[in-house]
Design a protein around this motif. Sequence first.
Motif, PDB file in Angstrom:
ATOM      1  N   CYS A  29      16.857   0.871 -10.916  1.00  0.00           N
ATOM      2  CA  CYS A  29      15.765  -0.103 -10.967  1.00  0.00           C
ATOM      3  C   CYS A  29      15.236  -0.277  -9.550  1.00  0.00           C
ATOM      4  O   CYS A  29      16.021  -0.441  -8.610  1.00  0.00           O
ATOM      5  N   THR A  30      13.929  -0.242  -9.401  1.00  0.00           N
ATOM      6  CA  THR A  30      13.316  -0.443  -8.099  1.00  0.00           C
ATOM      7  C   THR A  30      12.149  -1.410  -8.224  1.00  0.00           C
ATOM      8  O   THR A  30      11.421  -1.388  -9.219  1.00  0.00           O
ATOM      9  N   ALA A  31      11.988  -2.259  -7.225  1.00  0.00           N
ATOM     10  CA  ALA A  31      10.920  -3.265  -7.225  1.00  0.00           C
ATOM     11  C   ALA A  31       9.722  -2.760  -6.432  1.00  0.00           C
ATOM     12  O   ALA A  31       9.271  -3.379  -5.480  1.00  0.00           O
ATOM     13  N   MET A  32       9.198  -1.614  -6.852  1.00  0.00           N
ATOM     14  CA  MET A  32       8.086  -0.996  -6.127  1.00  0.00           C
ATOM     15  C   MET A  32       6.711  -1.367  -6.684  1.00  0.00           C
ATOM     16  O   MET A  32       5.702  -1.065  -6.078  1.00  0.00           O
ATOM     17  N   GLY A  33       6.670  -1.989  -7.838  1.00  0.00           N
ATOM     18  CA  GLY A  33       5.393  -2.314  -8.455  1.00  0.00           C
ATOM     19  C   GLY A  33       5.127  -1.405  -9.637  1.00  0.00           C
ATOM     20  O   GLY A  33       5.961  -0.573  -9.998  1.00  0.00           O
ATOM     21  N   TYR A  34       3.939  -1.570 -10.239  1.00  0.00           N
ATOM     22  CA  TYR A  34       3.640  -0.895 -11.502  1.00  0.00           C
ATOM     23  C   TYR A  34       2.489   0.098 -11.439  1.00  0.00           C
ATOM     24  O   TYR A  34       2.005   0.530 -12.477  1.00  0.00           O
ATOM     25  N   ASP A  35       2.033   0.475 -10.254  1.00  0.00           N
ATOM     26  CA  ASP A  35       0.947   1.442 -10.197  1.00  0.00           C
ATOM     27  C   ASP A  35       1.383   2.702 -10.945  1.00  0.00           C
ATOM     28  O   ASP A  35       2.404   3.315 -10.610  1.00  0.00           O
ATOM     29  N   PRO A  36       0.644   3.099 -11.988  1.00  0.00           N
ATOM     30  CA  PRO A  36       1.119   4.205 -12.833  1.00  0.00           C
ATOM     31  C   PRO A  36       1.273   5.532 -12.090  1.00  0.00           C
ATOM     32  O   PRO A  36       2.182   6.307 -12.389  1.00  0.00           O
ATOM     33  N   TYR A  37       0.409   5.799 -11.128  1.00  0.00           N
ATOM     34  CA  TYR A  37       0.474   7.069 -10.420  1.00  0.00           C
ATOM     35  C   TYR A  37       1.633   7.096  -9.426  1.00  0.00           C
ATOM     36  O   TYR A  37       2.353   8.094  -9.330  1.00  0.00           O
ATOM     37  N   SER A  38       1.828   6.009  -8.687  1.00  0.00           N
ATOM     38  CA  SER A  38       2.958   6.005  -7.754  1.00  0.00           C
ATOM     39  C   SER A  38       4.281   5.958  -8.508  1.00  0.00           C
ATOM     40  O   SER A  38       5.260   6.587  -8.086  1.00  0.00           O
ATOM     41  N   GLU A  41       0.829  -1.205   0.000  1.00  0.00           N
ATOM     42  CA  GLU A  41       0.000   0.000   0.000  1.00  0.00           C
ATOM     43  C   GLU A  41       0.864   1.257   0.000  1.00  0.00           C
ATOM     44  O   GLU A  41       0.564   2.223  -0.706  1.00  0.00           O
ATOM     45  N   PHE A  42       1.933   1.258   0.783  1.00  0.00           N
ATOM     46  CA  PHE A  42       2.846   2.391   0.831  1.00  0.00           C
ATOM     47  C   PHE A  42       3.443   2.660  -0.548  1.00  0.00           C
ATOM     48  O   PHE A  42       3.493   3.799  -1.005  1.00  0.00           O
ATOM     49  N   ASN A  43       3.879   1.603  -1.219  1.00  0.00           N
ATOM     50  CA  ASN A  43       4.485   1.765  -2.542  1.00  0.00           C
ATOM     51  C   ASN A  43       3.485   2.243  -3.590  1.00  0.00           C
ATOM     52  O   ASN A  43       3.899   2.762  -4.630  1.00  0.00           O
ATOM     53  N   ARG A  44       2.194   2.073  -3.341  1.00  0.00           N
ATOM     54  CA  ARG A  44       1.163   2.541  -4.272  1.00  0.00           C
ATOM     55  C   ARG A  44       0.571   3.880  -3.831  1.00  0.00           C
ATOM     56  O   ARG A  44      -0.380   4.361  -4.439  1.00  0.00           O
ATOM     57  N   SER A  45       1.134   4.464  -2.797  1.00  0.00           N
ATOM     58  CA  SER A  45       0.551   5.692  -2.249  1.00  0.00           C
ATOM     59  C   SER A  45       1.350   6.924  -2.671  1.00  0.00           C
ATOM     60  O   SER A  45       2.452   6.828  -3.214  1.00  0.00           O
ATOM     61  N   ALA A  46       0.799   8.077  -2.371  1.00  0.00           N
ATOM     62  CA  ALA A  46       1.496   9.340  -2.647  1.00  0.00           C
ATOM     63  C   ALA A  46       2.761   9.477  -1.805  1.00  0.00           C
ATOM     64  O   ALA A  46       3.672  10.222  -2.177  1.00  0.00           O
ATOM     65  N   TRP A  47       2.850   8.748  -0.709  1.00  0.00           N
ATOM     66  CA  TRP A  47       4.038   8.821   0.147  1.00  0.00           C
ATOM     67  C   TRP A  47       5.310   8.520  -0.646  1.00  0.00           C
ATOM     68  O   TRP A  47       6.373   9.054  -0.353  1.00  0.00           O
ATOM     69  N   ILE A  48       5.208   7.667  -1.640  1.00  0.00           N
ATOM     70  CA  ILE A  48       6.393   7.247  -2.402  1.00  0.00           C
ATOM     71  C   ILE A  48       7.015   8.427  -3.154  1.00  0.00           C
ATOM     72  O   ILE A  48       8.192   8.394  -3.498  1.00  0.00           O
ATOM     73  N   GLY A  49       6.240   9.470  -3.371  1.00  0.00           N
ATOM     74  CA  GLY A  49       6.753  10.649  -4.055  1.00  0.00           C
ATOM     75  C   GLY A  49       7.438  11.640  -3.141  1.00  0.00           C
ATOM     76  O   GLY A  49       7.859  12.708  -3.593  1.00  0.00           O
ATOM     77  N   THR A 101      10.111  -2.687 -11.427  1.00  0.00           N
ATOM     78  CA  THR A 101       9.738  -4.094 -11.583  1.00  0.00           C
ATOM     79  C   THR A 101       8.586  -4.360 -10.622  1.00  0.00           C
ATOM     80  O   THR A 101       8.235  -3.499  -9.815  1.00  0.00           O
ATOM     81  N   ALA A 102       8.032  -5.540 -10.685  1.00  0.00           N
ATOM     82  CA  ALA A 102       6.931  -5.906  -9.800  1.00  0.00           C
ATOM     83  C   ALA A 102       7.371  -5.795  -8.347  1.00  0.00           C
ATOM     84  O   ALA A 102       8.556  -5.965  -8.020  1.00  0.00           O
ATOM     85  N   PHE A 103       6.423  -5.551  -7.486  1.00  0.00           N
ATOM     86  CA  PHE A 103       6.708  -5.410  -6.064  1.00  0.00           C
ATOM     87  C   PHE A 103       7.449  -6.638  -5.534  1.00  0.00           C
ATOM     88  O   PHE A 103       6.979  -7.757  -5.670  1.00  0.00           O
ATOM     89  N   GLY A 104       8.629  -6.389  -4.978  1.00  0.00           N
ATOM     90  CA  GLY A 104       9.405  -7.464  -4.371  1.00  0.00           C
ATOM     91  C   GLY A 104      10.097  -8.402  -5.333  1.00  0.00           C
ATOM     92  O   GLY A 104      10.766  -9.344  -4.912  1.00  0.00           O
ATOM     93  N   GLU A 105       9.950  -8.167  -6.617  1.00  0.00           N
ATOM     94  CA  GLU A 105      10.525  -9.065  -7.620  1.00  0.00           C
ATOM     95  C   GLU A 105      12.056  -8.995  -7.591  1.00  0.00           C
ATOM     96  O   GLU A 105      12.629  -7.912  -7.533  1.00  0.00           O
ATOM     97  N   PRO A 106      12.717 -10.152  -7.653  1.00  0.00           N
ATOM     98  CA  PRO A 106      14.180 -10.129  -7.753  1.00  0.00           C
ATOM     99  C   PRO A 106      14.597  -9.399  -9.031  1.00  0.00           C
ATOM    100  O   PRO A 106      13.875  -9.395 -10.018  1.00  0.00           O
ATOM    101  N   LYS A 107      15.785  -8.828  -9.009  1.00  0.00           N
ATOM    102  CA  LYS A 107      16.245  -8.019 -10.137  1.00  0.00           C
ATOM    103  C   LYS A 107      17.138  -8.794 -11.101  1.00  0.00           C
ATOM    104  O   LYS A 107      17.811  -8.189 -11.935  1.00  0.00           O
TER     105      LYS A 107
END
Length: 184
Positions: free
Chosen positions: A84-93, A51-59, A115-121
Amino acid sequence: MRKILLTDLDGVVLDWSGRFDEYLKMYSPTSKSMDPTVFEQTDDIAQHMKEFNRSAWIGYLEPLRDACEILKNFKQDGWQIFACTAMGYDPYSCSLCKKNIENLFPYIFVRVEMTAFGEPKHNWLSQWRDSGAVWVEDKWANAIAGADFGLKTFLMKHSYNTKHDYQGVEKVDNWTQIYNKVTL
């Protein structure tokens, strides 16, 4: 020598943990964060991380340690810097993350990829195999992958990641140490 610097963002360039701890205090004051690089945490913490990674907090993450000054030095010395960061793909975050990076580090990064949330790089790193690139990470699995791909690998030390060792992974406290090791 090709001057290529590869870096994770959270826990390396940006202080993800500091802002996440603030987020937890506000939205789940009874929860306590553990190692932010381990995604198999308690279900509630893992959900809060997503949820944090998909929130405005990430900005609004702050730079980590001396990242602003030293990445600027790398750039001025002719290094190409990719993140490269594994934060996920939410377009707004993702957009907020990239805007924050550009505000804090104007014209420093050639490209910032998600990359996808938590995905290895591993997949992302594989394009740089044996390139002579420098790789900076705070998650052990990704640091090991970089070393195994022949990258000059540094692990940004935190309380959660100092207990292991791996040949080809050098632990550092800050960006100044990395700069001194690769440019002097």
